[in-house]
Design an enzyme around this catalytic site. Structure first.
Site, short mmCIF file in Angstrom:
data_model
loop_
_atom_site.label_atom_id
_atom_site.label_comp_id
_atom_site.label_asym_id
_atom_site.label_seq_id
_atom_site.Cartn_x
_atom_site.Cartn_y
_atom_site.Cartn_z
N LEU A 86 0.82 -1.28 -0.07
CA LEU A 86 0.13 0.16 0.02
C LEU A 86 0.92 1.28 0.05
O LEU A 86 2.00 1.29 0.69
CB LEU A 86 -0.94 -0.03 1.21
CG LEU A 86 -2.00 -1.04 1.30
CD1 LEU A 86 -2.61 -1.38 2.72
CD2 LEU A 86 -3.15 -0.75 0.29
N LYS A 118 -5.51 -0.84 9.87
CA LYS A 118 -4.59 -1.37 9.10
C LYS A 118 -3.89 -2.15 10.28
O LYS A 118 -3.42 -1.87 11.26
CB LYS A 118 -3.44 -0.53 8.55
CG LYS A 118 -2.46 -1.38 7.80
CD LYS A 118 -1.76 -0.17 6.83
CE LYS A 118 -0.60 -1.00 6.26
NZ LYS A 118 0.46 -1.54 6.87
N LYS A 316 -0.84 6.31 8.07
CA LYS A 316 0.01 5.82 9.44
C LYS A 316 -0.56 6.30 10.63
O LYS A 316 -1.03 7.76 10.63
CB LYS A 316 1.50 6.29 9.41
CG LYS A 316 2.32 5.55 8.47
CD LYS A 316 2.53 3.78 8.62
CE LYS A 316 3.03 3.27 7.52
NZ LYS A 316 3.22 1.70 8.01
N CYS A 428 15.00 -13.06 45.58
CA CYS A 428 15.25 -12.83 46.89
C CYS A 428 15.20 -13.94 47.76
O CYS A 428 14.10 -14.59 47.58
CB CYS A 428 14.60 -11.54 47.38
SG CYS A 428 14.57 -11.36 49.17
N CYS A 434 11.23 -10.88 53.77
CA CYS A 434 11.11 -9.60 52.91
C CYS A 434 9.81 -9.15 52.68
O CYS A 434 8.66 -9.68 52.49
CB CYS A 434 11.55 -10.06 51.57
SG CYS A 434 11.66 -9.05 50.34
C1 9MJ Z 1 -4.41 -4.60 6.61
N1 9MJ Z 1 -3.04 -5.05 6.80
O1 9MJ Z 1 -4.89 -4.78 7.69
C2 9MJ Z 1 -4.82 -4.18 3.45
N2 9MJ Z 1 -4.83 -4.39 5.39
O2 9MJ Z 1 -5.14 -4.12 1.03
C3 9MJ Z 1 -5.99 -3.82 4.98
N3 9MJ Z 1 -3.94 -4.60 4.36
C4 9MJ Z 1 -4.60 -4.33 2.02
N4 9MJ Z 1 -5.99 -4.00 3.92
C5 9MJ Z 1 -4.59 -4.31 0.05
N5 9MJ Z 1 -6.83 -3.69 5.97
C6 9MJ Z 1 -3.33 -4.56 0.28
C7 9MJ Z 1 -3.32 -4.49 1.31
#
Ligand code: 9MJ
Length: 675
Positions: A86, A118, A316, A428, A434
């Site tokens: 991606l 993701k 990200k 210990c 202790c």
């Molecule tokens: C992950 N890693 O959760 C994709 N991904 O779609 C999701 N990876 C992906 N989509 C196309 N939710 C290539 C990778």
């Protein structure tokens, strides 16, 4: 005859469908319809049917998930359609620009997207033919991955047969294999308990688990598959991405519940913000949001670059790692006396949370990572787990920084710190004295098989310790009625009962007394051996390691632990306190209690090694059962080992036993031997 065979085939098919249905309810929907015992009954019935009619067995039977033998290596597997990666967005502007570019290329005013978390795991490709799983592969270089079919079959959220009556002739299903956070924590706790190195994070654990040559190891790891799309398919499944995900859900796959339809760049950014806010509440690690154009017709119009589709973007999330400086490394004493090195850090913001401490697990980890006071280190925080030091930035090490060592004395009570020969942890030795160990030591002391003081539960012990009425076990015998009446929910009647119970416990046996002291490595059976062989407390306290090793069933590690315990003046003082309070025994050997055990010394002369997790016994119970029958348990497999008892996830001991030709017992075999 033919009739009974076709009857069996029909019954097996019905059982498989029913099991797959319940499997889906349990492992994908988290919503079981039947009790575990009922599920087990269905599996048992299918397994016996298949045993009677072996011709009915197929790799798609739920009984065969963990059936395969270890492989020599992984075969390459070419994906029907490449698994692309991606494109990344690091800022809000990148996202706005992505939306603008796509709208321009498609000549539209507005676009509908799908937002997905993701997941940070390992991508896999599953190929189904006529609805049956025929091959699973890792992503590899995107064109060719490694074939891991046997391993994928062990993952319960991977359907072996799709839950549909008209599956496509051939289809690739794609998703991410992860270990959920609570499963990861349990896995690492289990590994630490077995002196195995913990996994650094769920991703590594998932990746390592999928790349095992022995599928039985994979089967013991709590892997979960979330699917996010398809690769090549012999038929079109839907017109938009949400439609595809719906179909995958109907087929029995787990689709992430946080997948959403969102409109335009504003919708994408809002989705991202909500995901950031929810991140700590999720049960799996994520490292971003994925945005995909919903309309599939637009995908071919937009096409792909060499690496990634143009219709998708990974946005990200803020990093959960940060660098900071280790101000000092502090030994922290837990309630069982185990000492954990903890890095005290210059406060640092990690993904929105201020972190000032990170665990270093044990001395081996400190040395393996070579963390020193003054070092600049990378720390990681994942959800609610304790932050960890990941690595050292050695280029920033101040001159003169010295390797850290475990202190020789407990920072809490000053007793000696010892690492027993076969343990990763330092402990210990001031167990009776202790302050860090007070509650744990007292709970053990009063337990039924030790001094057997009725009516003293953990809550009460905590109150006694916190209000400083009790510091050591000896103080229990000084408690008065008025001491007790000041405690929560303590009436005159229960106070009276408790005092009587404490009084009654004074008359005990030497074996019970020795067990109650909570000496590391000294369980009930060893305590009885000491009492029987040495006859008096003084003899036990004054025995040196040589004398102890000469006793039956006592090895060097146990001997070392015993002598170190009694070397601590503080422990001796507590023992004196107990004796002068009136704790006593007539029958030093506790012979009466031994009598029943001696009757069945069926394992006399046999040496066992335990590994892996047994379902019905803890490690201690298995050890006790062997010792009670006169057998011996040692820590490592050698030519002198008679049997290895292997539970699930057995690790390297099993390999060693096989190399040395040592017979391996599974749990059933072990139970049969115990009788
Ligand atoms: C992950 N890693 O959760 C994709 N991904 O779609 C999701 N990876 C992906 N989509 C196309 N939710 C290539 C990778």
């Amino acid at each position: 005859m033919a009739d009974s065979a076709s009857h069996a085939a029909a019954r097996a098919e019905a059982l498989r469908r029913s099991i797959e249905h319940h499997n889906h309810r349990y492992y994908v929907l988290d919503d079981p319809e039947i009790a575990d015992a009922e599920y087990d009954r269905l599996m048992d019935e299918l397994a016996s049917l298949e045993a009677e009619h072996p011709e009915l067995i197929s790799v798609h039977s739920p009984t065969q998930r963990v059936g395969s033998r270890p492989l020599e290596g992984f075969e390459p597997s070419q994906h029907d359609r490449p698994m692309l990666s991606l494109a990344n967005a690091f800022s809000r502007e990148d996202v706005v620009e992505f939306d603008r570019r796509l709208r321009r290329n498609l000549a539209v005013d507005a676009l509908t997207y799908v937002g997905e978390p993701k997941l940070d795991g390992l991508s896999i490709n599953l190929r189904y033919e006529q609805g049956r799983l025929v091959e699973a592969a890792t992503r590899g270089d995107g064109e060719v991955g490694e074939q891991i079919t046997a391993n994928a079959r062990t993952i319960r959220s991977v359907p072996l047969i799709l839950l549909t009556d008209n599956p496509p002739q051939r289809v690739e299903v794609r998703g991410e294999v992860v270990i959920r956070r609570r499963d990861f924590e349990a896995l690492n706790r289990q590994r630490l308990a077995r002196d195995q190195r913990p996994f650094a994070n769920p991703r590594n654990a998932a990746a390592g688990s999928l790349r095992q040559l022995d599928p039985r190891i994979t089967a013991a790891r709590p892997l979960t598959l979330f699917v996010f799309g398809i690769g090549a398919s012999s038929e079109a499944l839907a017109e938009d991405h949400l439609g595809i995900l719906r179909v995958l859900g109907d087929w029995g796959f787990r689709v992430n519940q946080r997948v959403e339809r969102v409109e335009g760049a504003d919708g994408l950014l809002d989705y991202h913000d909500r995901l950031v806010a929810e991140r700590d509440d999720l049960d799996y690690e994520i490292d971003g949001a994925v945005y995909k154009v919903n309309d599939i017709a637009a995908w071919s119009e937009l096409g792909t670059t060499a690496r990634a589709p143009r219709w998708a973007l990974a946005h990200k999330l803020p990093a959960r790692e940060a660098t900071t400086v280790v101000e000092s490394i502090l030994p922290s004493v837990g309630r069982t006396g185990v000492i954990t090195p903890v890095a005290a850090l210059q406060d640092v913001n990690v993904g929105g949370v201020t972190v000032g401490r990170a665990t270093l697990h044990n001395l081996d980890e400190v040395h393996r990572k070579d963390v020193r006071e003054g070092d600049t280190v990378m720390v990681r925080r994942a959800g609610d787990v304790i932050p960890e030091v990941v690595s050292v930035v050695t280029s920033k090490r101040p001159p003169g920084a010295e390797a850290w060592s475990m202190p020789a004395h407990c920072p809490v009570c000053g007793s000696e710190v010892v690492r027993l020969d076969d343990e990763a942890a330092h402990r210990c030795m001031g167990g009776l004295f202790c302050p860090a160990q007070r509650v744990g030591a007292l709970m053990h002391f009063v337990s039924r098989r030790a001094m057997d003081i009725d009516g003293l539960g953990e809550k009460l012990v905590r109150q006694l310790v916190e209000t400083e009425r009790v510091r050591t076990a000896a103080d229990l015998y000084q408690l008065s009625c008025s001491d007790l009446l000041g405690l929560e929910r303590m009436g005159e009647k229960s106070a009276g009962n408790l005092l009587r119970s404490i009084e009654a416990s004074k008359q005990t046996t030497l074996a019970r007394f020795l067990f109650a002291l909570g000496i590391s490595q000294v369980g009930e059976v060893t305590a009885r051996v000491l009492a029987r062989e040495l006859g008096s407390l003084n003899a036990v306290m004054n025995a040196d390691e040589e004398a102890l090793v000469a006793l039956p069933d006592i090895g060097p590690v146990v001997a070392q632990s015993i002598t170190r315990f009694f070397e601590q003046t503080t422990n001796r003082q507590v023992i004196e306190g107990l004796l002068s309070a009136g704790v006593t025994w007539d029958d030093p050997t506790g012979r009466q209690e031994n009598a029943t055990d001696d009757a069945g010394r069926t394992l006399e002369g046999l040496t066992f090694v335990l590994t892996g997790t047994l379902e019905n016994l803890t490690r201690d119970e298995a050890r006790a059962a062997i010792e009670a029958r006169g057998g011996k348990v040692t820590g490592s497999v050698s030519g002198r080992t008679n049997y290895l008892v292997a539970g699930s996830d057995p690790g390297s001991k099993r390999d060693k036993a096989e190399t040395l030709g040592v017979p391996v017992l599974d749990e059933d075999g072990f139970q049969a031997m115990l009788g």
